[in-house]
Design a protein around this motif. Sequence first.
Motif, PDB file in Angstrom:
ATOM      1  N   SER A  82      -0.768   8.048  -7.365  1.00 29.48           N
ATOM      2  CA  SER A  82      -0.313   7.964  -5.980  1.00 29.48           C
ATOM      3  C   SER A  82       0.521   6.740  -5.698  1.00 29.48           C
ATOM      4  CB  SER A  82      -1.529   7.949  -5.044  1.00 29.48           C
ATOM      5  OG  SER A  82      -2.336   6.808  -5.322  1.00 29.48           O
ATOM      6  N   GLY A  83       0.833   5.961  -6.749  1.00 30.44           N
ATOM      7  CA  GLY A  83       1.679   4.802  -6.515  1.00 30.44           C
ATOM      8  C   GLY A  83       0.897   3.547  -6.258  1.00 30.44           C
ATOM      9  N   ALA A  84      -0.443   3.574  -6.460  1.00 34.41           N
ATOM     10  CA  ALA A  84      -1.217   2.357  -6.263  1.00 34.41           C
ATOM     11  C   ALA A  84      -0.818   1.344  -7.303  1.00 34.41           C
ATOM     12  CB  ALA A  84      -2.707   2.655  -6.372  1.00 34.41           C
ATOM     13  N   ILE A  85      -0.729   0.082  -6.905  1.00 31.50           N
ATOM     14  CA  ILE A  85      -0.277  -0.969  -7.791  1.00 31.50           C
ATOM     15  C   ILE A  85      -1.408  -1.940  -8.039  1.00 31.50           C
ATOM     16  CG2 ILE A  85       1.419  -2.823  -8.054  1.00 31.50           C
ATOM     17  CD1 ILE A  85       3.151  -1.292  -6.049  1.00 31.50           C
ATOM     18  N   ALA A  86      -1.843  -2.089  -9.279  1.00 30.62           N
ATOM     19  CA  ALA A  86      -2.902  -3.034  -9.592  1.00 30.62           C
ATOM     20  C   ALA A  86      -2.307  -4.420  -9.712  1.00 30.62           C
ATOM     21  CB  ALA A  86      -3.575  -2.638 -10.913  1.00 30.62           C
ATOM     22  N   VAL A  87      -2.897  -5.395  -9.011  1.00 31.22           N
ATOM     23  CA  VAL A  87      -2.401  -6.755  -9.052  1.00 31.22           C
ATOM     24  C   VAL A  87      -3.260  -7.569  -9.988  1.00 31.22           C
ATOM     25  CG1 VAL A  87      -1.439  -6.617  -6.758  1.00 31.22           C
ATOM     26  CG2 VAL A  87      -3.789  -7.375  -7.045  1.00 31.22           C
ATOM     27  N   ALA A  88      -2.889  -8.847 -10.147  1.00 30.64           N
ATOM     28  CA  ALA A  88      -3.528  -9.663 -11.166  1.00 30.64           C
ATOM     29  C   ALA A  88      -5.026  -9.799 -10.964  1.00 30.64           C
ATOM     30  CB  ALA A  88      -2.872 -11.046 -11.185  1.00 30.64           C
ATOM     31  N   SER A  89      -5.480  -9.716  -9.689  1.00 28.02           N
ATOM     32  CA  SER A  89      -6.903  -9.897  -9.421  1.00 28.02           C
ATOM     33  C   SER A  89      -7.727  -8.698  -9.838  1.00 28.02           C
ATOM     34  CB  SER A  89      -7.110 -10.147  -7.919  1.00 28.02           C
ATOM     35  OG  SER A  89      -6.639  -9.042  -7.187  1.00 28.02           O
ATOM     36  N   GLY A  90      -7.081  -7.580 -10.223  1.00 28.41           N
ATOM     37  CA  GLY A  90      -7.813  -6.408 -10.690  1.00 28.41           C
ATOM     38  C   GLY A  90      -8.105  -5.408  -9.600  1.00 28.41           C
ATOM     39  N   GLY A  91      -7.755  -5.696  -8.346  1.00 23.42           N
ATOM     40  CA  GLY A  91      -8.048  -4.776  -7.262  1.00 23.42           C
ATOM     41  C   GLY A  91      -6.864  -3.891  -6.965  1.00 23.42           C
ATOM     42  N   LEU A  92      -7.058  -2.914  -6.068  1.00 20.19           N
ATOM     43  CA  LEU A  92      -5.960  -2.063  -5.627  1.00 20.19           C
ATOM     44  C   LEU A  92      -5.603  -2.456  -4.211  1.00 20.19           C
ATOM     45  CD1 LEU A  92      -7.205   1.365  -7.009  1.00 20.19           C
ATOM     46  CD2 LEU A  92      -5.636  -0.251  -8.070  1.00 20.19           C
ATOM     47  N   ASP A  93      -5.115  -3.707  -4.053  1.00 20.79           N
ATOM     48  CA  ASP A  93      -4.886  -4.248  -2.724  1.00 20.79           C
ATOM     49  C   ASP A  93      -3.512  -3.913  -2.174  1.00 20.79           C
ATOM     50  OD1 ASP A  93      -6.547  -7.020  -4.033  1.00 20.79           O
ATOM     51  OD2 ASP A  93      -7.386  -5.638  -2.578  1.00 20.79           O
ATOM     52  N   ALA A  94      -2.562  -3.623  -3.060  1.00 18.45           N
ATOM     53  CA  ALA A  94      -1.217  -3.295  -2.623  1.00 18.45           C
ATOM     54  C   ALA A  94      -0.904  -1.883  -3.056  1.00 18.45           C
ATOM     55  CB  ALA A  94      -0.213  -4.270  -3.227  1.00 18.45           C
ATOM     56  N   ALA A  95      -0.323  -1.097  -2.171  1.00 19.31           N
ATOM     57  CA  ALA A  95      -0.042   0.289  -2.523  1.00 19.31           C
ATOM     58  C   ALA A  95       1.260   0.742  -1.906  1.00 19.31           C
ATOM     59  CB  ALA A  95      -1.173   1.194  -2.051  1.00 19.31           C
ATOM     60  N   GLU A  96       2.044   1.442  -2.714  1.00 15.73           N
ATOM     61  CA  GLU A  96       3.244   2.073  -2.188  1.00 15.73           C
ATOM     62  C   GLU A  96       2.814   3.397  -1.585  1.00 15.73           C
ATOM     63  OE1 GLU A  96       7.626   3.706  -3.613  1.00 15.73           O
ATOM     64  OE2 GLU A  96       6.361   2.551  -4.983  1.00 15.73           O
ATOM     65  N   THR A  97       3.051   3.550  -0.306  1.00 19.69           N
ATOM     66  CA  THR A  97       2.558   4.729   0.396  1.00 19.69           C
ATOM     67  C   THR A  97       3.657   5.773   0.530  1.00 19.69           C
ATOM     68  OG1 THR A  97       1.608   5.534   2.473  1.00 19.69           O
ATOM     69  CG2 THR A  97       3.054   3.635   2.627  1.00 19.69           C
ATOM     70  N   SER A  98       3.241   7.026   0.558  1.00 14.87           N
ATOM     71  CA  SER A  98       4.209   8.111   0.684  1.00 14.87           C
ATOM     72  C   SER A  98       4.537   8.415   2.136  1.00 14.87           C
ATOM     73  CB  SER A  98       3.650   9.379   0.014  1.00 14.87           C
ATOM     74  OG  SER A  98       2.434   9.761   0.631  1.00 14.87           O
ATOM     75  N   ARG A  99       3.779   7.853   3.070  1.00 18.76           N
ATOM     76  CA  ARG A  99       4.057   8.132   4.475  1.00 18.76           C
ATOM     77  C   ARG A  99       5.285   7.338   4.929  1.00 18.76           C
ATOM     78  NH1 ARG A  99      -0.655   4.865   7.797  1.00 18.76           N
ATOM     79  NH2 ARG A  99      -0.502   2.916   6.644  1.00 18.76           N
ATOM     80  N   THR A 100       5.935   7.811   5.962  1.00 18.10           N
ATOM     81  CA  THR A 100       7.117   7.145   6.479  1.00 18.10           C
ATOM     82  C   THR A 100       6.709   5.974   7.366  1.00 18.10           C
ATOM     83  OG1 THR A 100       7.194   8.503   8.484  1.00 18.10           O
ATOM     84  CG2 THR A 100       8.315   9.362   6.512  1.00 18.10           C
ATOM     85  N   LEU A 101       7.667   5.098   7.642  1.00 11.06           N
ATOM     86  CA  LEU A 101       7.395   3.964   8.516  1.00 11.06           C
ATOM     87  C   LEU A 101       6.992   4.455   9.907  1.00 11.06           C
ATOM     88  CD1 LEU A 101       7.394   0.929   9.046  1.00 11.06           C
ATOM     89  CD2 LEU A 101       9.833   1.077   9.585  1.00 11.06           C
ATOM     90  N   LYS A 102       7.626   5.534  10.360  1.00  9.40           N
ATOM     91  CA  LYS A 102       7.293   6.081  11.674  1.00  9.40           C
ATOM     92  C   LYS A 102       5.841   6.533  11.725  1.00  9.40           C
ATOM     93  CE  LYS A 102       8.807   9.535  15.066  1.00  9.40           C
ATOM     94  NZ  LYS A 102       9.770  10.630  15.347  1.00  9.40           N
ATOM     95  N   GLU A 103       5.378   7.199  10.663  1.00 10.28           N
ATOM     96  CA  GLU A 103       3.978   7.651  10.603  1.00 10.28           C
ATOM     97  C   GLU A 103       3.022   6.467  10.550  1.00 10.28           C
ATOM     98  OE1 GLU A 103       4.694  11.866   8.165  1.00 10.28           O
ATOM     99  OE2 GLU A 103       4.318   9.994   7.087  1.00 10.28           O
ATOM    100  N   ALA A 104       3.403   5.446   9.780  1.00 12.84           N
ATOM    101  CA  ALA A 104       2.557   4.255   9.680  1.00 12.84           C
ATOM    102  C   ALA A 104       2.461   3.540  11.022  1.00 12.84           C
ATOM    103  CB  ALA A 104       3.117   3.312   8.620  1.00 12.84           C
TER     104      ALA A 104
END
Length: 434
Positions: free
Chosen positions: A302-324
């Motif tokens: 789904s585009g989740a991006i694992a960062v150095a800390s090992g968590g899934l704290d940052a994610a590229e979302t498929s929803r539009t800015l308007k939806e967000a």
Amino acid sequence: MAIFYLNVITVSRSVGRNAVVAAAYCSRSRLRDPRRETVADFSALGDIEHSEILLPIGARAEWSDRAILWNEVEAVEKRDDAQVAREVEIAIPSDLSRADGVALAREFFEEQFVERGIIVDLNIHRAEGADGVERSYVQGLFSMREIVEEGFGKKRTDWKDAKLLSKWRERWTLLSNKYLLAAGCGQLIRAGADAVRGRALEPFFEDEQIERRAENMEISWRNGERLLGEPELALRALTRAGATFTYGELIAFVSKNTAGKEQFETARARVECSVELVRLADGESFSTRGLVATVQCAPSQSGAIAVASGGLDAAETSRTLKEAISQWESAGLRLRGVGLTYETAKAFEKKSGIKSVGVHGLLGRWQKKQDRLASTDVLVVNDAKGLSARQKEWMLRATRAARSKLVLVDGTRLVEIDGGATGLSPEEMTALSC
């Protein structure tokens, strides 16, 4: 540890609340409401430390009887959507003794309310806070009408003063510090910087009797208010039995712990926008940022991006800015836009509807300790890949300190970084925004 918490809530019929039930809850007592032919009984809770009714000059002596007082408050209100009372809930500094805590609460309510002709039903409980620490909480319930010779008169208009809550918070801070200094405590409180959320969620009565419906509705409403201020309480409860939960379980939990459609929808949106909520790779399960490293899940599609800390704290979302934007606004979050220049910020503002400023102006105000972020802010950065390393560092530090949400926008691409507490470095942020 000295902490600060002061909040004001309204007892309104429009959401099904009742002053008699609220008074029974605050005083942990059993009160009868002859108008509705019901009895509210919270006497089994047993965490009361102090209870008294403070009467101003000119008040009837019989109003020292809690049942008489609040039934008269209810009787004088004729509208089905009337606001019948208000309640101030405050955390007493834990460094104070019980006697000093009572004296502090009494002095505050005498000065700010009773001397101005307001009756206060003053109660102090020992309860667990949203941060898991047990402490004493004051609950001061008061009528919104002035006292006249015949009883209760017109509704007071000073409640509409937007600065009133700030005045109460400032005065509570000063009085608390006076008592802390007198007790020899070196750590004082500050309204804002040391602020914590309110109390933890409360369990429901298991009885299915008609009388218990009123009590459980009161608890649902209060739990809902706590979820609005501390949505992570829901996530903590949902992960108590296991590290993951489904969206259906989240909805069921929020529904049980809110009262009315409006409170449910707002609380649901706040929980869904929580800085702690993480959607797992299967797209159907959820966890929290603190637990996600313990959850065994397949590689994300789904585009989740694992960062150095090992968590899934940052994610590229498929929803539009308007939806967000729609979801953030429904959660009552404040949107703040940032552009590389003043001109691009205003162009982004016109396109998105988010009030935006140039990055140089914003960072300049932050350096002057102005226009700081709050935990309910969403900082939306347009053309994030154009930021310098120093600007990225400021953005990360600011969102991390405020526990707010940072969103990077590049055309149609949207990357959300929850809470700023991700441990991302400017270099890792650059990788996300390229």
